[in-house]
Design a protein around this motif. Sequence first.
Motif, PDB file in Angstrom:
ATOM      1  N   TYR A   9       0.060 -60.721  -1.310  1.00 27.69           N
ATOM      2  CA  TYR A   9      -1.398 -60.698  -1.441  1.00 27.69           C
ATOM      3  C   TYR A   9      -2.084 -60.137  -0.197  1.00 27.69           C
ATOM      4  O   TYR A   9      -3.087 -59.418  -0.296  1.00 27.69           O
ATOM      5  CB  TYR A   9      -1.913 -62.108  -1.724  1.00 27.69           C
ATOM      6  CG  TYR A   9      -3.392 -62.175  -2.020  1.00 27.69           C
ATOM      7  CD1 TYR A   9      -3.913 -61.614  -3.187  1.00 27.69           C
ATOM      8  CD2 TYR A   9      -4.272 -62.785  -1.140  1.00 27.69           C
ATOM      9  CE1 TYR A   9      -5.275 -61.675  -3.469  1.00 27.69           C
ATOM     10  CE2 TYR A   9      -5.635 -62.853  -1.407  1.00 27.69           C
ATOM     11  CZ  TYR A   9      -6.121 -62.296  -2.574  1.00 27.69           C
ATOM     12  OH  TYR A   9      -7.477 -62.354  -2.843  1.00 27.69           O
ATOM     13  N   LEU A  15      -1.453 -51.961  -3.688  1.00 30.55           N
ATOM     14  CA  LEU A  15      -2.531 -52.642  -4.398  1.00 30.55           C
ATOM     15  C   LEU A  15      -3.834 -52.395  -3.645  1.00 30.55           C
ATOM     16  O   LEU A  15      -3.840 -52.366  -2.409  1.00 30.55           O
ATOM     17  CB  LEU A  15      -2.262 -54.149  -4.489  1.00 30.55           C
ATOM     18  CG  LEU A  15      -1.000 -54.576  -5.249  1.00 30.55           C
ATOM     19  CD1 LEU A  15      -0.759 -56.065  -5.071  1.00 30.55           C
ATOM     20  CD2 LEU A  15      -1.130 -54.230  -6.728  1.00 30.55           C
ATOM     21  N   ARG A  30      -9.019 -57.499  -2.202  1.00 31.85           N
ATOM     22  CA  ARG A  30      -8.178 -58.195  -3.169  1.00 31.85           C
ATOM     23  C   ARG A  30      -8.849 -59.490  -3.620  1.00 31.85           C
ATOM     24  O   ARG A  30      -9.612 -60.102  -2.877  1.00 31.85           O
ATOM     25  CB  ARG A  30      -6.806 -58.459  -2.556  1.00 31.85           C
ATOM     26  CG  ARG A  30      -6.057 -57.128  -2.341  1.00 31.85           C
ATOM     27  CD  ARG A  30      -4.678 -57.271  -1.797  1.00 31.85           C
ATOM     28  NE  ARG A  30      -4.096 -55.933  -1.628  1.00 31.85           N
ATOM     29  CZ  ARG A  30      -3.024 -55.679  -0.892  1.00 31.85           C
ATOM     30  NH1 ARG A  30      -2.382 -56.661  -0.287  1.00 31.85           N
ATOM     31  NH2 ARG A  30      -2.577 -54.442  -0.785  1.00 31.85           N
ATOM     32  N   ASP A  86      -8.126 -61.416  -9.577  1.00 27.51           N
ATOM     33  CA  ASP A  86      -7.644 -60.468 -10.588  1.00 27.51           C
ATOM     34  C   ASP A  86      -6.393 -59.742 -10.102  1.00 27.51           C
ATOM     35  O   ASP A  86      -5.492 -59.444 -10.903  1.00 27.51           O
ATOM     36  CB  ASP A  86      -8.744 -59.445 -10.923  1.00 27.51           C
ATOM     37  CG  ASP A  86      -9.893 -60.068 -11.693  1.00 27.51           C
ATOM     38  OD1 ASP A  86      -9.680 -61.124 -12.317  1.00 27.51           O
ATOM     39  OD2 ASP A  86     -11.006 -59.510 -11.656  1.00 27.51           O
ATOM     40  N   ILE A  87      -6.344 -59.443  -8.815  1.00 27.28           N
ATOM     41  CA  ILE A  87      -5.156 -58.802  -8.244  1.00 27.28           C
ATOM     42  C   ILE A  87      -3.957 -59.725  -8.370  1.00 27.28           C
ATOM     43  O   ILE A  87      -2.852 -59.315  -8.756  1.00 27.28           O
ATOM     44  CB  ILE A  87      -5.390 -58.438  -6.767  1.00 27.28           C
ATOM     45  CG1 ILE A  87      -6.428 -57.318  -6.637  1.00 27.28           C
ATOM     46  CG2 ILE A  87      -4.076 -58.048  -6.077  1.00 27.28           C
ATOM     47  CD1 ILE A  87      -5.952 -55.967  -7.090  1.00 27.28           C
ATOM     48  N   ARG A  88      -4.158 -61.007  -8.058  1.00 31.03           N
ATOM     49  CA  ARG A  88      -3.056 -61.982  -8.122  1.00 31.03           C
ATOM     50  C   ARG A  88      -2.464 -62.076  -9.525  1.00 31.03           C
ATOM     51  O   ARG A  88      -1.283 -62.361  -9.696  1.00 31.03           O
ATOM     52  CB  ARG A  88      -3.542 -63.370  -7.706  1.00 31.03           C
ATOM     53  CG  ARG A  88      -3.904 -63.541  -6.249  1.00 31.03           C
ATOM     54  CD  ARG A  88      -4.280 -64.992  -6.003  1.00 31.03           C
ATOM     55  NE  ARG A  88      -4.902 -65.221  -4.716  1.00 31.03           N
ATOM     56  CZ  ARG A  88      -4.249 -65.517  -3.599  1.00 31.03           C
ATOM     57  NH1 ARG A  88      -2.932 -65.589  -3.618  1.00 31.03           N
ATOM     58  NH2 ARG A  88      -4.900 -65.734  -2.470  1.00 31.03           N
ATOM     59  N   LEU A  89      -3.304 -61.878 -10.530  1.00 27.81           N
ATOM     60  CA  LEU A  89      -2.877 -62.051 -11.916  1.00 27.81           C
ATOM     61  C   LEU A  89      -2.441 -60.745 -12.577  1.00 27.81           C
ATOM     62  O   LEU A  89      -2.066 -60.742 -13.747  1.00 27.81           O
ATOM     63  CB  LEU A  89      -4.023 -62.673 -12.727  1.00 27.81           C
ATOM     64  CG  LEU A  89      -4.483 -64.062 -12.261  1.00 27.81           C
ATOM     65  CD1 LEU A  89      -5.701 -64.508 -13.070  1.00 27.81           C
ATOM     66  CD2 LEU A  89      -3.360 -65.082 -12.361  1.00 27.81           C
ATOM     67  N   SER A  90      -2.468 -59.662 -11.831  1.00 20.24           N
ATOM     68  CA  SER A  90      -2.154 -58.361 -12.417  1.00 20.24           C
ATOM     69  C   SER A  90      -0.646 -58.168 -12.561  1.00 20.24           C
ATOM     70  O   SER A  90       0.144 -58.728 -11.801  1.00 20.24           O
ATOM     71  CB  SER A  90      -2.724 -57.248 -11.542  1.00 20.24           C
ATOM     72  OG  SER A  90      -2.020 -57.168 -10.311  1.00 20.24           O
ATOM     73  N   PRO A  91      -0.212 -57.370 -13.526  1.00 25.04           N
ATOM     74  CA  PRO A  91       1.215 -57.080 -13.677  1.00 25.04           C
ATOM     75  C   PRO A  91       1.790 -56.338 -12.476  1.00 25.04           C
ATOM     76  O   PRO A  91       2.967 -56.492 -12.145  1.00 25.04           O
ATOM     77  CB  PRO A  91       1.278 -56.229 -14.949  1.00 25.04           C
ATOM     78  CG  PRO A  91      -0.110 -55.727 -15.169  1.00 25.04           C
ATOM     79  CD  PRO A  91      -1.019 -56.756 -14.596  1.00 25.04           C
ATOM     80  N   GLU A  92       0.948 -55.536 -11.802  1.00 26.63           N
ATOM     81  CA  GLU A  92       1.411 -54.812 -10.616  1.00 26.63           C
ATOM     82  C   GLU A  92       1.765 -55.784  -9.492  1.00 26.63           C
ATOM     83  O   GLU A  92       2.784 -55.611  -8.804  1.00 26.63           O
ATOM     84  CB  GLU A  92       0.334 -53.835 -10.130  1.00 26.63           C
ATOM     85  CG  GLU A  92       0.049 -52.691 -11.077  1.00 26.63           C
ATOM     86  CD  GLU A  92      -0.929 -53.054 -12.195  1.00 26.63           C
ATOM     87  OE1 GLU A  92      -1.170 -52.203 -13.080  1.00 26.63           O
ATOM     88  OE2 GLU A  92      -1.441 -54.202 -12.190  1.00 26.63           O
ATOM     89  N   PHE A  93       0.924 -56.816  -9.319  1.00 24.40           N
ATOM     90  CA  PHE A  93       1.210 -57.851  -8.313  1.00 24.40           C
ATOM     91  C   PHE A  93       2.509 -58.563  -8.655  1.00 24.40           C
ATOM     92  O   PHE A  93       3.369 -58.791  -7.787  1.00 24.40           O
ATOM     93  CB  PHE A  93       0.053 -58.848  -8.249  1.00 24.40           C
ATOM     94  CG  PHE A  93       0.228 -59.931  -7.226  1.00 24.40           C
ATOM     95  CD1 PHE A  93      -0.260 -59.778  -5.943  1.00 24.40           C
ATOM     96  CD2 PHE A  93       0.886 -61.122  -7.540  1.00 24.40           C
ATOM     97  CE1 PHE A  93      -0.103 -60.781  -4.988  1.00 24.40           C
ATOM     98  CE2 PHE A  93       1.057 -62.116  -6.605  1.00 24.40           C
ATOM     99  CZ  PHE A  93       0.559 -61.953  -5.320  1.00 24.40           C
ATOM    100  N   THR A  94       2.663 -58.937  -9.915  1.00 30.69           N
ATOM    101  CA  THR A  94       3.870 -59.641 -10.347  1.00 30.69           C
ATOM    102  C   THR A  94       5.125 -58.822 -10.093  1.00 30.69           C
ATOM    103  O   THR A  94       6.160 -59.343  -9.643  1.00 30.69           O
ATOM    104  CB  THR A  94       3.768 -59.996 -11.842  1.00 30.69           C
ATOM    105  OG1 THR A  94       2.622 -60.827 -12.049  1.00 30.69           O
ATOM    106  CG2 THR A  94       5.017 -60.722 -12.324  1.00 30.69           C
TER     107      THR A  94
END
Length: 259
Positions: free
Chosen positions: A203, A226, A230, A233-241
């Motif tokens: 993050y 990313l 931040r 929404d960033i934390r929950l994005s597929p890219e973050f995952t």
Amino acid sequence: MATIPKIHFDNVGKIFGTGPNAFIALEKLNLDIADGEIVTVVGPSGCGKSTAMNIVAGLQEATSGQCLVDGKAVRGPGPDRGVIFQQYALFPWLTVRRNVEFGLKLQGLPVAERRSRAMHYIELVGLADFADALPKMLSGGMKQRCAIARAYAVNPSVLLMDEPFGALDALTRVRLQDQLLDTWSRDRRTVMFITHDVDEAVYLAHRVIVMAARPGRLQEIIEVDLPFPRNEDIRLSPEFTEIRNRVWHAVYTRKSKAA
């Protein structure tokens, strides 16, 4: 003309002890950290994370190689590097304002100037209403914010943070992560941040540095592509995952195989 990195580890090694009791904390660490970059460092216990940071801070000397800040070899602590530890290390008999003023007083700043600068950073971290409070009156998160304000007040170009949020509850930790990024967005200081929390590492960072233990060494550098600023929404994005899973695999799967 090549840009000089803000922090440069040049084949840095660190050995504690001698003979059969010698412990290799770091082995041939080569790493560049750019000016204004946030780098997080993760890895198992004993991988040399804190040792590397202490060498940048000038609190420990490298056994081999050298560490440079702004192209100059680190010879000891300096006001260009602010250090924030997990334990707040506040003076219990001093108010928030006087704690933040402490480093400015050592620098010889006049009373009015150091008070003005201290209050600026106290307000920046949201503690203006507690400027005259003693540390015993503050929560854990507030104490850490005071420690951050104190580090910022001496105007370091580099912030070195060794698990600064590790002892805090989850909600306070998330709030301070956002506050750190908000403050960084205003002044773009270079940040080297040690953590055991993979989500936190991803993050906060432009790059995640994954260390391996026995001996401590650089294992992998993972880019965090990313956008800033931040948010949740960033934390929950597929890219973050996806990035989090990659870091998790680098730290824990390989650690298990090594064991």
